[in-house]
Structure formats: structure tokens, C-alpha cells
Scaffold this motif. Structure first.
Motif, PDB file in Angstrom:
ATOM      1  N   GLU A 168      36.547 -11.911 -18.781  1.00  0.00           N
ATOM      2  CA  GLU A 168      37.353 -10.999 -17.981  1.00  0.00           C
ATOM      3  C   GLU A 168      36.496  -9.867 -17.430  1.00  0.00           C
ATOM      4  O   GLU A 168      35.461  -9.534 -17.975  1.00  0.00           O
TER       5      GLU A 168
ATOM      6  N   ASP B 259      38.543 -16.839 -18.694  1.00  0.00           N
ATOM      7  CA  ASP B 259      39.498 -15.794 -19.055  1.00  0.00           C
ATOM      8  C   ASP B 259      40.206 -15.299 -17.799  1.00  0.00           C
ATOM      9  O   ASP B 259      39.614 -14.631 -16.961  1.00  0.00           O
ATOM     10  N   GLU B 260      41.444 -15.656 -17.678  1.00  0.00           N
ATOM     11  CA  GLU B 260      42.281 -15.280 -16.531  1.00  0.00           C
ATOM     12  C   GLU B 260      41.603 -15.535 -15.186  1.00  0.00           C
ATOM     13  O   GLU B 260      41.425 -14.618 -14.384  1.00  0.00           O
TER      14      GLU B 260
ATOM     15  N   SER C  62      41.053 -12.606 -24.993  1.00  0.00           N
ATOM     16  CA  SER C  62      39.681 -12.316 -24.564  1.00  0.00           C
ATOM     17  C   SER C  62      38.750 -12.193 -25.760  1.00  0.00           C
ATOM     18  O   SER C  62      37.597 -12.635 -25.706  1.00  0.00           O
TER      19      SER C  62
HETATM   20 MG   LIG Z   1      42.111 -10.384 -21.877  1.00  0.00          MG
END
Ligand SMILES: [Mg+2]
Ligand SMILES: Nc1ncnc2c1ncn2[C@@H]1O[C@H](COP(=O)(O)OP(=O)(O)OP(=O)(O)O)[C@@H](O)[C@H]1O
Lengths: 272, 317
Positions: free
Chosen positions: B92, B164-165, B53
């Protein structure tokens, strides 16, 4: 990776017609401001408070107390306006600290990575909204109050009287100044509770408390405190204040430059 | 990397050069260098706290590097005249004011660039938020918040996507949907860079992999190479003479781990070699087999030393 493999797929060309502009940022901040319920609630409170308190006080002034000229008349009428600057300041603080506490600042600054545009467009949009709203409120309250005070010694104040119009716009200027100061404080502290606490404690209360201190230099300095400098612009008879009219405007400018200078430098330097 | 050697930047190329980011004493990213190419989905893999991140925030200019550079198309993100069409980012956690509706959030962002409301509606439909677009984001589920984040990333129809994810919180349908979406976007020639700490997740979406651990680069490879390189040939030996066998097997390129007494996991060699070595020294073997190992094993093997937060009850090592 060879050049051949690199060109294996056609390059993608993003749309070309869009640009990040300051006008765009202004429109964005306008959208953001009015899309929160808290904006409507707090501004409604400010309107009700400034009009309601002005009317209430004007209506309940006993005849024998209704003396002292235009400044007395305005202080009755504008009692609510002055107090509702707290609502405006809190809302100003929330427009920026709300972005940090919710994380929306990441979206905002990804769209506007130069960052300063965000701060100045927020200040400009909010300042303009407050200016328009309070111009309306100040004049509405003034006429309402005069109607209620009619028949008393201070009931005959007219816009044409010397300094009255200027003082009424002075109230608007004062509120806008405090709103802008609040935004800068929010940008510096980035935390809602901390910023509101700082505003109420340091800008509003501390200068009043400080006058109780026994040292003489304190009372020399207190008129220059950020929360006190706009006092002169909102009175009809400016000869009473420590600061002259011009000085008052000058010091408001100085404090805004200091506050926005610090806010801008920190905004540029800190991680989001 | 001919293009980089020539000092030119490919459209959509993300370049990370000697990126270091410290938060106080904590080094989140440590001298990281890699590039992400357009046209493929690149996975960004690493255990919790590896610095994924942080790296992504550095690319979009939210966190300033302590040293080094993070650039897109050879430029720092803040130099773009229309950042939203160059790079779309899903960072995130929710990056939305809880009191604002999804529509207004997108609209406010669109207005900075003069992107028309039509496009706002398009991305809302694209991510399937049509029904709830007018509702306050505060009441959104994790998956709905994630979809909104993806809508934000797609708003400017950008050349580069940094996610991010993105799969976090999506249901199986959503996971499938985003996989197809990302592959589709990459096949249009866009750069798609997405992070995850699940190897299995990335293996199905990504073609290329960047693996980091404790802020350092561990691998920069294609998924295929990664699987065949790291997931390959681990020889499991059970022997009462494990310790002596390990001494005889030791050599360059060979790593030996002992998950428990009398058991060896040998990588970098083959079962036949292990068997011969044992025979040559007269050592008894109770078991000798080759583990192909899953992707997840390969990843865990690679990051074993770089895992930041591990459970107190450790698994095999
Ligand atoms: Mg992260
Ligand atoms: N703003 C910050 N202040 C202090 N430390 C931070 C900050 N952001 C990240 N860190 C630290 O830097 C390290 C890397 O964090 P980062 O969030 O980049 O990891 P990650 O790879 O995204 O992990 P995850 O898979 O859990 O999301 C962590 O140890 C984290 O605690």
C-alpha cells in the motif's frame, strides 16, 4: 482441498535465469544515485565550492601571509574541499533517508530482503563516486592554487615534496570517510532532518565547541571524536597532531566499524 | 490440506501460521493461520485496520512477526535466491522515490536481479505507463502510481503476486483491466493474493476468500460458499411483541439482532419457522420477509464485531 483439485491447473514456473547478487545491488544503487536530480545538484555544488573557494582564497592571500610551508599552502588550497564535505555528507545521508521518507525502501528491501547488501552497496557506490570525484578535485585545486600562489613563499610546493602527495590523498580519504559515516548515520536515524542535524551538530560542531569547556579530560578526548580523527591524515607535517598517522587511520576504521555495526544490527532488526 | 499434512509445500503456496504482530501494545495481527493456493485469485478481506497490510508486509519480510511464521513455498522470503521472481508485491502507498522516473525506479529494481531492460519496457507497456515512464513519479496521479506498483510486482514475472488494494485509485477501465489481468495470471497457475475492504470488488475477481477482523481469521472459504453461507436467509420480522418473540426464537445457531424497536433480524432459521413460532405463542406479526442480503451485508455481518473504526452514527445492528 484435495490433491486432485490442487493439480487441476498446471503449476507456474517463474523464470530461472535471474539471481539477486551483490554486483546487481551495486548496479542498482548506481542507477538510483544518478537518477535523482539532487545528486547532480549537490555534487556540482561540492565541485564549484571546493574549486572556487580554493582559488578565491589562494588568489587573495597577501604575500606577507603566504608563509608557513606546505601545510599552509594546502590549507589555503583545500579550504573549499574541507567545507564541501558537508555537501557530500548531506548527499550521503539523503541516499538512505530519502528511501525511508519516500517509502521506496519497501521496494528496495523487497528486492533485496537480506537488507545488509543494500547498506553496503550504497556505501560502496557512494564512497567510490566520492573518491573519484574528490581525487580529481583535490589535485585540480592543488595545481590551480599553486599557480595562483606562485611567486609567494608557499608557491613552490611540489607533489614530490615529502608528505604532500600523501596529504592530498589524505583529503580524499577524509571526505570519503565522512561520506561513509554520514550514510551510516542516515541508516541509523532514518530521518533526513534528524540525520543532517546530528551530522552537523555532533560530528562537525560539537568537537569544536567542546574545546571551549574548562575540563581537561575533554581536550584529551576531543581528538578521538569521529569528526576529528581524520585530521592527521590530511596534513604534511604529522608531528603536530595528538594522533599519529597510523592512529588516525585506525580510529577512522574503528568509528566506521562502530557506525556500520550499529546501522547493520538496526537494519536487520527493525521493521521497514 | 494433504500436502501440508505431508510436510511438503506446493509451489507458490503462501502459508501463514499462528502469525501475531504487535506494534507496542497494539495487536495488529492476532494468531492468524491460513494458506493461499496457486491457480486461483484469493481475496483478502477485512475492514480498515484489520491487519491486511501488516500480514502482507510480514510475507515479504518487511515486518518481522512478533511470533508465528509467514512463508512462501515453505521458505522465509529472505531465503530466496531471486526474491523478485518468486514473489511480486504491491504494498500500500507509493513505494517509490518521488524524484525518480518510473523507468529508473523499475530499472534499479531490475538490476538487483540482472533482469534485462527489455523486461522493464515490457512491464511499462503492460501497465500502460509508456507515455509517462520518463517523468518523475512525484507528479503521478494515484492511479498512475498504482499502475507503477503493479509493474514492479510483475517485473520478475513471479509465481506469487501479493497486491495490497491494487484497485485503489484506478478508474473503471483500470479496474476492469486489473480484474482480467489477475484472473489471467491465476489461470497460468500463479498464486494471486489481493486485499480489499470492498467485498463487492473481490467477489468479481476472487474465487477464494480470507476474511479477517481485528487481526483474527473470520472466514477462509470460497466466494460461493461465503455468499450462500453468510449472505443467506436473514428473516426480517416486524412485530409489536418483538421482545417476546425473540425469547421464543432464541436457540443454538440462531442469531437475533434488533436494529430498531419492534424489528428483529433473525438469521440461522427460516421465515416459516419464525411464523410458526409466532403463531404458536399468539404473537402478532406486522411483517415477515426473507432478506437475501448483499455480499456487502454478508461481509458487514461477519465483521460487525471486529470493525476497528466505526462512524459514531451507527447503522443497523
Ligand atoms: Mg492496508
Ligand atoms: N508500523 C505500525 N506501527 C504501529 N501500528 C501499526 C503499524 N502498522 C499498522 N499498525 C496498526 O495495526 C493495525 C492493522 O493495520 P493494517 O495497516 O495492517 O490494517 P489494514 O487491514 O491494512 O487496514 P486498511 O484497510 O485501512 O488498509 C491498525 O490498527 C494499525 O493502526
Amino acid at each position: 482441498m484435495t490433491a486432485a483439485a490442487m493439480t487441476e491447473r498446471p503449476a507456474y514456473a517463474p523464470p530461472q535465469q535471474y539471481r539477486l547478487t551483490f554486483v546487481g545491488e551495486l548496479r542498482s544503487e548506481w542507477t538510483k544515485l544518478w537518477s535523482l536530480r539532487s545528486t547532480w545538484i549537490v555534487l556540482l555544488c561540492a565541485v564549484v565550492f571546493s574549486g572556487g573557494l580554493g582559488a578565491l582564497i589562494s588568489a587573495s592571500v597577501p604575500d606577507e601571509a603566504a608563509v608557513g610551508g606546505a601545510d599552509a599552502a594546502l590549507s589555503f588550497a583545500m579550504a573549499g574541499v574541507s567545507l564541501s564535505s558537508v555537501f557530500v555528507a548531506v548527499l550521503g545521508i539523503l541516499t538512505i533517508t530519502g528511501e525511508y521518507t519516500t517509502g521506496s525502501i519497501r521496494s528496495t528491501l523487497s528486492a533485496a530482503p537480506k537488507r545488509l547488501g543494500m547498506l553496503f552497496s550504497k556505501a560502496l557506490v557512494f564512497g567510490a563516486v566520492v573518491a573519484v570525484l574528490f581525487t580529481a578535485m583535490v589535485f585540480a585545486t592543488f595545481f590551480m592554487s599553486q599557480a595562483l600562489l606562485s611567486g609567494t613563499e608557499i608557491g613552490g610546493v611540489s607533489l614530490g615534496d615529502e608528505g604532500v602527495l600523501r596529504a592530498l590523498f589524505g583529503y580524499v580519504g577524509m571526505i570519503v570517510y565522512l561520506a561513509l559515516l554520514a550514510i551510516a548515520i542516515g541508516a541509523i536515524l532514518r530521518n533526513s532532518a534528524g540525520s543532517i542535524g546530528f551530522y552537523v551538530g555532533v560530528i562537525m560542531i560539537l568537537p569544536q565547541l567542546a574545546t571551549l569547556l574548562p575540563w581537561e579530560w575533554v581536550s584529551d578526548v576531543v581528538p578521538y571524536a569521529p569528526g576529528n580523527v581524520p585530521n592527521t591524515i590530511a596534513v604534511v607535517d604529522t608531528s603536530m597532531g595528538t594522533l599519529g598517522l597510523g592512529e588516525s587511520w585506525l580510529w577512522m576504521g574503528i568509528w566506521l566499524v562502530v557506525a556500520y555495526g550499529l546501522a547493520g544490527v538496526l537494519l536487520k532488526r527493525r521493521d521497514v | 490440506m494433504n500436502d501440508r499434512a505431508a510436510g511438503r509445500s506446493v509451489v507458490g503456496m503462501i502459508e501463514i501460521e499462528h502469525l501475531t504482530k504487535r506494534y507496542g501494545k497494539k495487536t495488529a495481527v492476532d494468531d492468524l493461520t491460513f494458506a493461499v493456493k496457486p491457480g486461483v485469485v484469493t481475496g483478502f478481506l477485512g475492514p480498515n485496520g484489520a491487519g491486511k497490510s501488516t500480514t502482507m508486509r510480514a510475507i515479504v519480510g518487511l515486518d518481522a512477526p512478533t511470533s508465528g511464521l509467514a512463508r512462501v513455498n515453505g521458505k522465509h522470503y529472505s531465503e530466496f535466491r531471486s526474491p523478485l521472481t518468486e514473489v511480486g508485491a504491491l504494498l500500500e502507498a507509493k513505494s517509490v522515490h518521488a524524484g525518480r522516473s518510473a523507468y529508473k525506479h523499475l530499472l534499479a529494481l531490475a538490476r538487483t536481479h540482472g533482469i534485462p531492460t527489455k523486461r522493464v519496457h515490457e512491464v511499462i507497456d503492460l501497465v500502460g505507463l509508456h507515455e509517462v515512464a520518463g517523468k518523475r513519479v512525484g507528479g503521478f496521479s494515484l492511479g498512475m502510481g498504482q499502475r507503477l506498483g503493479i509493474a514492479v510486482a510483475l517485473l520478475g514475472d513471479p509465481a506469487v503476486l501479493i497486491l495490497d488494494e491494487p484497485v485503489n485509485g484506478l478508474d473503471p477501465d483500470g479496474v476492469k483491466w486489473i480484474r482480467l489481468l489477475l484472473k489471467g495470471l491465476a489461470s497460468e497457475g500463479r498464486t494471486v493474493f489481493l486485499s480489499s475492504h470492498l467485498m463487492s470488488e473481490l467477489a468479481q475477481t476472487a474465487e477464494h476468500l480470507i476474511v479477517i477482523g481485528q487481526g483474527k481469521l473470520l472466514a477462509d472459504t470460497t466466494v460461493d460458499d461465503f455468499v450462500s453461507g453468510n449472505g443467506k436467509a436473514r428473516v426480517r420480522v416486524v412485530s409489536p411483541d418483538a421482545a417476546r418473540l425473540a425469547e421464543h426464537l432464541a436457540g443454538p445457531g440462531i442469531t437475533i439482532a434488533s436494529p430498531e424497536r419492534g424489528v428483529l433480524d433473525v438469521s440461522g432459521t427460516e421465515a416459516a419457522v419464525v411464523g410458526q413460532t409466532a403463531a404458536a405463542h399468539g404473537l402478532v406479526l406486522h411483517e415477515l420477509r426473507t432478506d437475501r442480503g448483499s455480499l456487502e451485508d454478508a461481509f458487514m455481518q461477519l465483521t460487525a464485531d471486529a470493525v476497528e473504526y466505526r462512524q459514531t452514527m451507527e447503522g443497523a445492528k
